[in-house]
Write an enzyme that holds these catalytic residues in place. Structure first.
Site, PDB file in Angstrom:
ATOM      1  N   HIS A 121       0.892  -1.259   0.071  1.00 20.04           N
ATOM      2  CA  HIS A 121       0.164  -0.104  -0.069  1.00 20.04           C
ATOM      3  C   HIS A 121       0.970   1.066   0.013  1.00 20.04           C
ATOM      4  O   HIS A 121       1.914   1.291   0.730  1.00 20.04           O
ATOM      5  CB  HIS A 121      -0.769   0.043   1.216  1.00 20.04           C
ATOM      6  CG  HIS A 121      -1.845  -1.400   1.061  1.00 20.04           C
ATOM      7  ND1 HIS A 121      -2.252  -1.933   2.129  1.00 20.04           N
ATOM      8  CD2 HIS A 121      -2.851  -1.448  -0.133  1.00 20.04           C
ATOM      9  CE1 HIS A 121      -3.188  -2.890   2.103  1.00 20.04           C
ATOM     10  NE2 HIS A 121      -3.367  -2.710   0.776  1.00 20.04           N
ATOM     11  N   GLU A 124       2.060   3.273   3.291  1.00 16.56           N
ATOM     12  CA  GLU A 124       2.625   2.441   4.332  1.00 16.56           C
ATOM     13  C   GLU A 124       3.820   2.067   3.925  1.00 16.56           C
ATOM     14  O   GLU A 124       4.479   1.050   3.605  1.00 16.56           O
ATOM     15  CB  GLU A 124       1.828   1.073   4.570  1.00 16.56           C
ATOM     16  CG  GLU A 124       0.352   1.213   4.832  1.00 16.56           C
ATOM     17  CD  GLU A 124      -0.602   0.129   4.822  1.00 16.56           C
ATOM     18  OE1 GLU A 124       0.172  -1.115   4.651  1.00 16.56           O
ATOM     19  OE2 GLU A 124      -1.547  -0.081   4.767  1.00 16.56           O
ATOM     20  N   ASN A 182      -3.759  -5.398  -2.658  1.00 10.46           N
ATOM     21  CA  ASN A 182      -4.007  -6.530  -1.650  1.00 10.46           C
ATOM     22  C   ASN A 182      -5.675  -6.883  -1.978  1.00 10.46           C
ATOM     23  O   ASN A 182      -6.021  -7.519  -0.749  1.00 10.46           O
ATOM     24  CB  ASN A 182      -3.809  -6.043  -0.253  1.00 10.46           C
ATOM     25  CG  ASN A 182      -3.474  -7.408   0.673  1.00 10.46           C
ATOM     26  OD1 ASN A 182      -2.795  -8.407  -0.079  1.00 10.46           O
ATOM     27  ND2 ASN A 182      -3.962  -7.356   1.727  1.00 10.46           N
ATOM     28  N   ARG A 183      -6.062  -6.675  -2.799  1.00 15.10           N
ATOM     29  CA  ARG A 183      -7.452  -6.882  -3.097  1.00 15.10           C
ATOM     30  C   ARG A 183      -7.753  -7.565  -4.472  1.00 15.10           C
ATOM     31  O   ARG A 183      -8.679  -7.954  -5.091  1.00 15.10           O
ATOM     32  CB  ARG A 183      -8.604  -5.934  -2.801  1.00 15.10           C
ATOM     33  CG  ARG A 183      -8.685  -5.501  -1.606  1.00 15.10           C
ATOM     34  CD  ARG A 183      -8.953  -6.361  -0.301  1.00 15.10           C
ATOM     35  NE  ARG A 183      -9.044  -5.831   0.829  1.00 15.10           N
ATOM     36  CZ  ARG A 183      -8.015  -5.475   1.527  1.00 15.10           C
ATOM     37  NH1 ARG A 183      -7.022  -5.774   1.200  1.00 15.10           N
ATOM     38  NH2 ARG A 183      -8.154  -4.825   2.729  1.00 15.10           N
ATOM     39  N   GLU A 304       2.050  -6.764  10.269  1.00  9.22           N
ATOM     40  CA  GLU A 304       1.691  -5.197  10.641  1.00  9.22           C
ATOM     41  C   GLU A 304       2.999  -4.718  11.581  1.00  9.22           C
ATOM     42  O   GLU A 304       2.902  -5.187  12.751  1.00  9.22           O
ATOM     43  CB  GLU A 304       0.541  -5.059  11.290  1.00  9.22           C
ATOM     44  CG  GLU A 304      -0.798  -5.851  10.278  1.00  9.22           C
ATOM     45  CD  GLU A 304      -1.218  -5.030   9.417  1.00  9.22           C
ATOM     46  OE1 GLU A 304      -0.769  -3.737   9.172  1.00  9.22           O
ATOM     47  OE2 GLU A 304      -2.222  -5.351   8.670  1.00  9.22           O
TER      48      GLU A 304
END
Length: 487
Positions: A121, A124, A182-183, A304
């Site tokens: 992303h 991030e 990530n989709r 994460e």
């Protein structure tokens, strides 16, 4: 036809939207844990768009050109143990650069491979910074640190610091086509993501990469929480609950390696032991993690690594210090634990491409097409029944006590007596020196049939006695190093 297809997809995703609770996209929370915004379009399976970070926050982070230069400088400085290559380009044409670290970079060996991916992303960026620090730390320490030396000599480590350079440059989550990467992967529950014509170039690059390179394990670095996430990420009925994959125990073991090596991840009050099942946290669909396990044969974790998605650059040294040991231990785990070995044919004495399964776990690991090596990650502290098979050969099974250290189990398969079809062969045209051809098979081809038959009977009987002894002593053995077993 295209209009009808679009309407079908729209109605399908509308049903998903209505049936699911509010959620955040994997890779970070929005402000507040209970209020997640949801934005769904045909290629946004439950994705979310967050506010763009300020320009002030970007100071101290490497821009895309800076990152490219840092990677090129690294491979020049550490040319003996690294190489630089690209797996494709982003929507806007920026190369997706990868650093490979190994004592034999660019060569195919009978060793496991691990990949780290950062900046999935765009908003991030901590992962891309930490991955460059990881590469430099290994280069600086592999001659004096045992863990770094183990990784360089026994693993092919591939580091992709930024999968989404376009999103990073505009400080947004999605790529230049406004798609959450990530989709964007094929999903086991929702076939709407199976339309290859709509796949993003960054996604296609990952999928091609895994077809060309066999990875044993992987991890993607995200931001917005502090937890190690493992499959499954979604559920068949789209509800939120714990939904484990066939290798749930192994995944929990790997996730704990990361969380317990971290400075404070395992102390989380929100996530027990600092780990979570994805579907139990919040379901997502089209994610990279589940796709790796199902289609790529790769055990991937979603990590994460910082509560703040885009912390100030002054915090990066501390975040690196908190994550360094975890990142190293996770890579080393694919060598230090599990069952590893190779499959050979008795008739040819050469590597035999085949499959390895473990009783009670509905998952198949493929041996390498050329060297026939396999690397089966498993949770320690149990006895496993491991079976190797290949078309045209009789399968073989052995019981393995997996303690704290890895076990090596090589298999020598016997051809089926009634097999008339073409047997599966390795691509490796190996000599005895290069691929370890068993001397026994070569000897059989040089003697007459009577002596050969006698030797076979003797060898089978000795193997039977040895197998009985091994099984009798399985529970008494304590591993101080990797134990070799030949079946």
């Amino acid at each position: 036809m295209s209009k009808l297809r679009f309407v079908h997809h729209f109605l399908f995703l509308t049903a998903i939207y209505i049936s699911l609770p509010p959620i955040a996209a994997r890779g970070g929370h929005s402000e507040g844990y209970g209020n997640y915004s949801l934005h769904v379009t045909e290629r946004h399976l439950l994705a979310q768009e967050d506010l763009r970070p300020s320009l002030e926050l970007t100071r101290g982070y490497m821009k895309n050109d800076d990152l490219e230069k840092a990677m090129k400088d690294f491979t020049k400085r550490c040319s003996k143990i690294s190489r630089l290559y690209s797996i494709g380009k982003s929507v806007n044409g920026f190369p997706l650069w990868v650093i490979e670290i190994s004592d034999r970079p660019g060569e195919i060996e009978a060793e496991p491979a691990f990949k780290y991916i950062g900046n999935v992303h765009g908003d991030e960026p901590v992962g891309r910074e930490l991955l460059i620090r990881l590469a430099n730390w290994i280069c600086d320490n592999y001659k004096k640190d045992p863990l770094a030396q183990m990784i360089v000599e026994n693993v092919h480590l591939h580091i992709l610091p930024s999968l989404n350079p376009d999103g990073f440059s505009i400080r947004k989550r999605n790529n230049a086509n406004d798609v959450d990467l990530n989709r964007d992967f094929p999903d086991q529950f929702f076939p709407v993501n199976d339309d290859l014509s709509l796949r993003q170039p960054e996604t296609r690059a990952i999928m091609t990469w895994l077809r060309d390179t066999r990875f044993t394990a992987s991890a993607t670095l995200h931001g917005g929480a502090l937890v190690a996430n493992f499959p499954w990420d979604g559920t068949e009925d789209r509800r939120k609950y714990y939904y484990g994959c066939p290798d749930d125990e192994a995944y929990r073991f790997l996730a704990r390696i990361y969380s317990k090596s971290h400075r404070n991840m395992s102390l989380s009050k929100e996530f027990k032991e600092g780990i979570t099942n994805g579907a139990s946290w919040y379901p997502i669909y089209g994610g990279m993690q589940d796709w790796n396990y199902i289609y790529g044969g790769c055990f991937e974790l979603t990590l994460e690594i910082s509560d703040n998605k885009w912390p100030r650059a002054s915090e990066l040294p501390t975040i690196w210090d908190y994550n360094r040991k975890s990142m190293l231990n996770l890579v080393a785990s694919i060598v230090k634990t599990g069952v590893h070995g190779r499959i050979f044919s008795l008739d040819q004495g050469k590597p035999l491409p085949g499959h390895v399964v473990v009783k009670g776990i509905n998952y198949t690991v493929k041996a390498h097409q050329e060297y026939a090596d396999y690397h089966r990650l498993l949770a320690p502290g149990q006895i496993y029944e491991v079976t190797a098979s290949s078309p045209g050969y009789k399968p073989k099974t052995t019981s393995v006590w997996l303690g704290d250290n890895a076990v090596t189990a090589d298999f020598i398969l016997i051809p089926e007596a009634s097999s008339r079809g073409k047997l599966l062969r390795s691509n490796c045209d190996c000599s005895c020196k290069s691929c370890g051809q068993p001397l026994l098979a070569h000897f059989f081809t040089e003697t007459n049939n009577g002596i050969t038959l006698t030797l076979i009977v003797v060898v089978v009987f000795l193997c039977f006695l040895l197998q009985r002894r091994v099984r009798f002593n399985l529970l008494k053995q304590k591993q101080s190093s990797r134990r070799p077993i030949t079946v």
